[in-house]
Every structure is written in structure tokens, then in C-alpha cells.
Write a protein that holds these residues in place. Structure first.
Motif, PDB file in Angstrom:
ATOM      1  N   TYR A  55      17.157  -9.913  34.218  1.00 61.29           N
ATOM      2  CA  TYR A  55      16.119  -9.343  33.373  1.00 61.29           C
ATOM      3  C   TYR A  55      15.769 -10.305  32.244  1.00 61.29           C
ATOM      4  CZ  TYR A  55      17.127  -5.182  36.002  1.00 61.29           C
ATOM      5  OH  TYR A  55      17.297  -4.297  37.034  1.00 61.29           O
ATOM      6  N   CYS A  56      14.525 -10.226  31.824  1.00 57.54           N
ATOM      7  CA  CYS A  56      14.061 -11.079  30.743  1.00 57.54           C
ATOM      8  C   CYS A  56      14.869 -10.797  29.473  1.00 57.54           C
ATOM      9  CB  CYS A  56      12.578 -10.809  30.508  1.00 57.54           C
ATOM     10  SG  CYS A  56      11.929 -11.703  29.089  1.00 57.54           S
ATOM     11  N   PRO A  57      15.405 -11.843  28.844  1.00 62.17           N
ATOM     12  CA  PRO A  57      16.178 -11.616  27.617  1.00 62.17           C
ATOM     13  C   PRO A  57      15.316 -11.085  26.465  1.00 62.17           C
ATOM     14  CG  PRO A  57      15.959 -13.982  28.049  1.00 62.17           C
ATOM     15  CD  PRO A  57      15.346 -13.264  29.223  1.00 62.17           C
ATOM     16  N   GLU A  58      14.003 -11.305  26.567  1.00 58.44           N
ATOM     17  CA  GLU A  58      13.099 -10.868  25.491  1.00 58.44           C
ATOM     18  C   GLU A  58      12.657  -9.427  25.667  1.00 58.44           C
ATOM     19  OE1 GLU A  58      12.285 -12.780  22.805  1.00 58.44           O
ATOM     20  OE2 GLU A  58      13.616 -14.311  23.645  1.00 58.44           O
ATOM     21  N   CYS A  59      12.171  -9.121  26.881  1.00 60.44           N
ATOM     22  CA  CYS A  59      11.565  -7.789  27.070  1.00 60.44           C
ATOM     23  C   CYS A  59      12.268  -6.932  28.117  1.00 60.44           C
ATOM     24  CB  CYS A  59      10.094  -7.956  27.442  1.00 60.44           C
ATOM     25  SG  CYS A  59       9.897  -8.749  29.052  1.00 60.44           S
ATOM     26  N   LYS A  60      13.342  -7.474  28.729  1.00 56.92           N
ATOM     27  CA  LYS A  60      14.117  -6.753  29.752  1.00 56.92           C
ATOM     28  C   LYS A  60      13.326  -6.438  31.022  1.00 56.92           C
ATOM     29  CE  LYS A  60      17.390  -6.716  26.744  1.00 56.92           C
ATOM     30  NZ  LYS A  60      18.253  -7.901  26.781  1.00 56.92           N
ATOM     31  N   PHE A  91      10.440 -16.749  36.155  1.00 54.23           N
ATOM     32  CA  PHE A  91       9.518 -16.400  35.076  1.00 54.23           C
ATOM     33  C   PHE A  91       9.428 -14.905  34.869  1.00 54.23           C
ATOM     34  CE2 PHE A  91       6.930 -16.368  38.842  1.00 54.23           C
ATOM     35  CZ  PHE A  91       6.023 -15.349  38.650  1.00 54.23           C
ATOM     36  N   CYS A  92       9.025 -14.554  33.687  1.00 55.97           N
ATOM     37  CA  CYS A  92       8.856 -13.151  33.330  1.00 55.97           C
ATOM     38  C   CYS A  92       7.367 -12.838  33.373  1.00 55.97           C
ATOM     39  CB  CYS A  92       9.420 -12.912  31.930  1.00 55.97           C
ATOM     40  SG  CYS A  92       9.009 -11.269  31.310  1.00 55.97           S
ATOM     41  N   PRO A  93       6.963 -11.935  34.262  1.00 55.12           N
ATOM     42  CA  PRO A  93       5.533 -11.615  34.373  1.00 55.12           C
ATOM     43  C   PRO A  93       4.998 -10.883  33.141  1.00 55.12           C
ATOM     44  CG  PRO A  93       6.832 -10.389  35.991  1.00 55.12           C
ATOM     45  CD  PRO A  93       7.789 -11.184  35.193  1.00 55.12           C
ATOM     46  N   ASN A  94       5.867 -10.270  32.422  1.00 48.73           N
ATOM     47  CA  ASN A  94       5.463  -9.528  31.234  1.00 48.73           C
ATOM     48  C   ASN A  94       5.194 -10.477  30.054  1.00 48.73           C
ATOM     49  OD1 ASN A  94       4.895  -7.049  29.939  1.00 48.73           O
ATOM     50  ND2 ASN A  94       6.916  -7.067  28.989  1.00 48.73           N
ATOM     51  N   CYS A  95       6.115 -11.413  29.823  1.00 47.42           N
ATOM     52  CA  CYS A  95       5.933 -12.393  28.740  1.00 47.42           C
ATOM     53  C   CYS A  95       5.001 -13.522  29.201  1.00 47.42           C
ATOM     54  CB  CYS A  95       7.260 -13.014  28.327  1.00 47.42           C
ATOM     55  SG  CYS A  95       8.491 -11.841  27.788  1.00 47.42           S
ATOM     56  N   GLU A  96       4.803 -13.612  30.510  1.00 42.28           N
ATOM     57  CA  GLU A  96       3.997 -14.680  31.097  1.00 42.28           C
ATOM     58  C   GLU A  96       4.523 -16.050  30.714  1.00 42.28           C
ATOM     59  OE1 GLU A  96       0.013 -13.546  29.953  1.00 42.28           O
ATOM     60  OE2 GLU A  96      -0.305 -12.669  31.935  1.00 42.28           O
TER      61      GLU A  96
HETATM   62 ZN   LIG Z   1       9.764 -11.017  29.208  1.00 43.26          ZN
END
Ligand SMILES: [Zn+2]
Length: 100
Positions: free
Chosen positions: A5-10, A21-26
Motif C-alpha cells: 500500500y502507498c505509504p502516503e495514502c494507503k 506506482f500509486c494511482p491515487n498520488c499519481e
Molecule cells: Zn498514494
């Protein structure tokens, strides 16, 4: 989808072209979880080894104390001599084991 999971937004991370890559943080996310797992495994194996060493330690110590008892109850000088030699060897091995 990866099990990370993304460390920033999970948000669940995706992998493409060897990049995670995180599709949410892009943005690309660097994950080091695989390495962490390896380190964890190594630590566990080291612990196992030290457990083995300490049980060998204990065995040697009880062997040494048995030999000491035998020396105390020895009936001849030869017996004492032979037992002292094995005691010497056991103590030497114990010292080697403890140095590790
Ligand atoms: Zn993210």
C-alpha cells in the motif's frame, strides 16, 4: 495490483514496467518491503543459530560438570588423569563455542 500500500495514502500499489506506482498520488513509489522481509529472515536465522549455540553451551557445561563429578569419585590416579584430559578438551571446545 500488489500486496503493498502507498505509504502516503494507503491506496493499493500497482506495478508496471518494473516500477511501482500509486494511482491515487499519481507518482512512483519506492517499496523496500521485499528487502525488509529478507532482513527479517536473516535475523531469525541468526537467532536460531545462537539458540543452537547456547544449547550446545549448556550441554558442554553439563558434560564438564559431570566429568568434574567423575574426577571427584575417581578411584585411581590414572582415572583422574584420563578424566582431566577430557575435561581439558571439553573446556577448550566450550571456549571456542563461546567465542562465536
Ligand atoms: Zn498514494
Amino acid at each position: 495490483m500488489l500486496s503493498y500500500y502507498c505509504p502516503e495514502c494507503k491506496f493499493p500499489l500497482f506495478e508496471a514496467e518494473n516500477k511501482v506506482f500509486c494511482p491515487n498520488c499519481e507518482r512512483e513509489v519506492k517499496i523496500e518491503k521485499k528487502e525488509e522481509k529478507i532482513v527479517e529472515k536473516e535475523v531469525k536465522e541468526e537467532l536460531k543459530i545462537s539458540e543452537k549455540v547456547s544449547s550446545l553451551d549448556n550441554k558442554l557445561e553439563s558434560a564438564i560438570s559431570k566429568v568434574c563429578d567423575l574426577i571427584l569419585s575417581a578411584k585411581s590416579a590414572e582415572e583422574v588423569k584420563a578424566l582431566s584430559e577430557s575435561l581439558d578438551r571439553l573446556v577448550g571446545i566450550l571456549e571456542k563455542v563461546k567465542k562465536h
